[in-house]
Design a protein around this motif. Sequence first.
Motif, PDB file in Angstrom:
ATOM      1  N   GLU A  90       0.843  -1.196   0.000  1.00 50.47           N
ATOM      2  CA  GLU A  90       0.000   0.000   0.000  1.00 50.47           C
ATOM      3  C   GLU A  90       0.876   1.243   0.000  1.00 50.47           C
ATOM      4  N   VAL A  91       0.385   2.288  -0.646  1.00 53.07           N
ATOM      5  CA  VAL A  91       1.039   3.590  -0.618  1.00 53.07           C
ATOM      6  C   VAL A  91       0.072   4.564   0.031  1.00 53.07           C
ATOM      7  N   ASP A  92       0.535   5.235   1.088  1.00 53.03           N
ATOM      8  CA  ASP A  92      -0.272   6.251   1.753  1.00 53.03           C
ATOM      9  C   ASP A  92      -0.198   7.515   0.907  1.00 53.03           C
ATOM     10  N   ARG A  93      -1.226   7.730   0.132  1.00 53.79           N
ATOM     11  CA  ARG A  93      -1.234   8.842  -0.815  1.00 53.79           C
ATOM     12  C   ARG A  93      -1.328  10.189  -0.106  1.00 53.79           C
TER      13      ARG A  93
ATOM     14  N   VAL B  23       9.632   9.493   2.462  1.00 49.54           N
ATOM     15  CA  VAL B  23       8.617   9.851   3.459  1.00 49.54           C
ATOM     16  C   VAL B  23       7.943   8.620   4.068  1.00 49.54           C
ATOM     17  N   GLU B  24       8.508   7.445   3.798  1.00 50.89           N
ATOM     18  CA  GLU B  24       7.988   6.171   4.320  1.00 50.89           C
ATOM     19  C   GLU B  24       6.489   6.013   4.046  1.00 50.89           C
ATOM     20  N   ALA B  25       6.100   6.259   2.798  1.00 52.04           N
ATOM     21  CA  ALA B  25       4.695   6.161   2.411  1.00 52.04           C
ATOM     22  C   ALA B  25       4.272   4.736   2.052  1.00 52.04           C
ATOM     23  N   ILE B  26       5.232   3.822   1.917  1.00 51.85           N
ATOM     24  CA  ILE B  26       4.933   2.467   1.464  1.00 51.85           C
ATOM     25  C   ILE B  26       4.893   1.514   2.653  1.00 51.85           C
ATOM     26  N   THR B  27       3.801   0.769   2.750  1.00 50.34           N
ATOM     27  CA  THR B  27       3.635  -0.241   3.784  1.00 50.34           C
ATOM     28  C   THR B  27       3.514  -1.605   3.109  1.00 50.34           C
ATOM     29  N   ILE B  28       4.226  -2.577   3.660  1.00 51.95           N
ATOM     30  CA  ILE B  28       4.159  -3.947   3.152  1.00 51.95           C
ATOM     31  C   ILE B  28       3.717  -4.847   4.294  1.00 51.95           C
ATOM     32  N   THR B  29       2.701  -5.659   4.051  1.00 54.46           N
ATOM     33  CA  THR B  29       2.243  -6.636   5.026  1.00 54.46           C
ATOM     34  C   THR B  29       2.146  -8.004   4.360  1.00 54.46           C
ATOM     35  N   MET B  30       2.146  -9.042   5.176  1.00 56.79           N
ATOM     36  CA  MET B  30       1.954 -10.386   4.658  1.00 56.79           C
ATOM     37  C   MET B  30       0.500 -10.516   4.227  1.00 56.79           C
ATOM     38  N   ALA B  31       0.276 -10.947   2.995  1.00 56.35           N
ATOM     39  CA  ALA B  31      -1.083 -11.148   2.504  1.00 56.35           C
ATOM     40  C   ALA B  31      -1.727 -12.249   3.350  1.00 56.35           C
ATOM     41  N   GLY B  32      -2.933 -12.022   3.739  1.00 54.05           N
ATOM     42  CA  GLY B  32      -3.653 -13.008   4.541  1.00 54.05           C
ATOM     43  C   GLY B  32      -3.542 -12.736   6.029  1.00 54.05           C
ATOM     44  N   SER B  33      -2.335 -12.715   6.573  1.00 57.04           N
ATOM     45  CA  SER B  33      -2.174 -12.544   8.022  1.00 57.04           C
ATOM     46  C   SER B  33      -2.111 -11.080   8.438  1.00 57.04           C
ATOM     47  N   GLY B  34      -1.669 -10.197   7.547  1.00 58.21           N
ATOM     48  CA  GLY B  34      -1.528  -8.794   7.892  1.00 58.21           C
ATOM     49  C   GLY B  34      -0.285  -8.480   8.703  1.00 58.21           C
ATOM     50  N   GLU B  35       0.569  -9.485   8.913  1.00 58.39           N
ATOM     51  CA  GLU B  35       1.813  -9.260   9.651  1.00 58.39           C
ATOM     52  C   GLU B  35       2.657  -8.222   8.921  1.00 58.39           C
ATOM     53  N   ILE B  36       3.174  -7.255   9.673  1.00 59.93           N
ATOM     54  CA  ILE B  36       3.922  -6.155   9.078  1.00 59.93           C
ATOM     55  C   ILE B  36       5.309  -6.621   8.640  1.00 59.93           C
ATOM     56  N   VAL B  37       5.627  -6.340   7.374  1.00 62.91           N
ATOM     57  CA  VAL B  37       6.965  -6.591   6.823  1.00 62.91           C
ATOM     58  C   VAL B  37       7.771  -5.291   6.877  1.00 62.91           C
TER      59      VAL B  37
END
Length: 77
Positions: A8-11, A58-72
């Motif tokens: 996801e990108v926080d626009r 600006v740390e706008a990109i968030t990566i999580t594990m698909a399914g579990s939502g665990e933060i990468v």
Amino acid sequence: MGDRWSVEVDRSICIGSGMCLNHAPGRFALDSARQSRPSDPETDADEKVLAAAEGCPVEAITITMAGSGEIVFPPED
């Protein structure tokens, strides 16, 4: 089968620097407002996508594990 990530990108904070495009060509695009978006919001785990998130000024990109939502990325403090 490998890990899958949700990207996801926080626009609201994206400044359109284009660094993500440099780090992960084809994985991000800038829209007409010069804000980034992932080309595919769910993708195979990829070091280039991680490098794009780490390189975002600006740390706008968030990566999580698909399914579990665990933060990468970003790492939890």
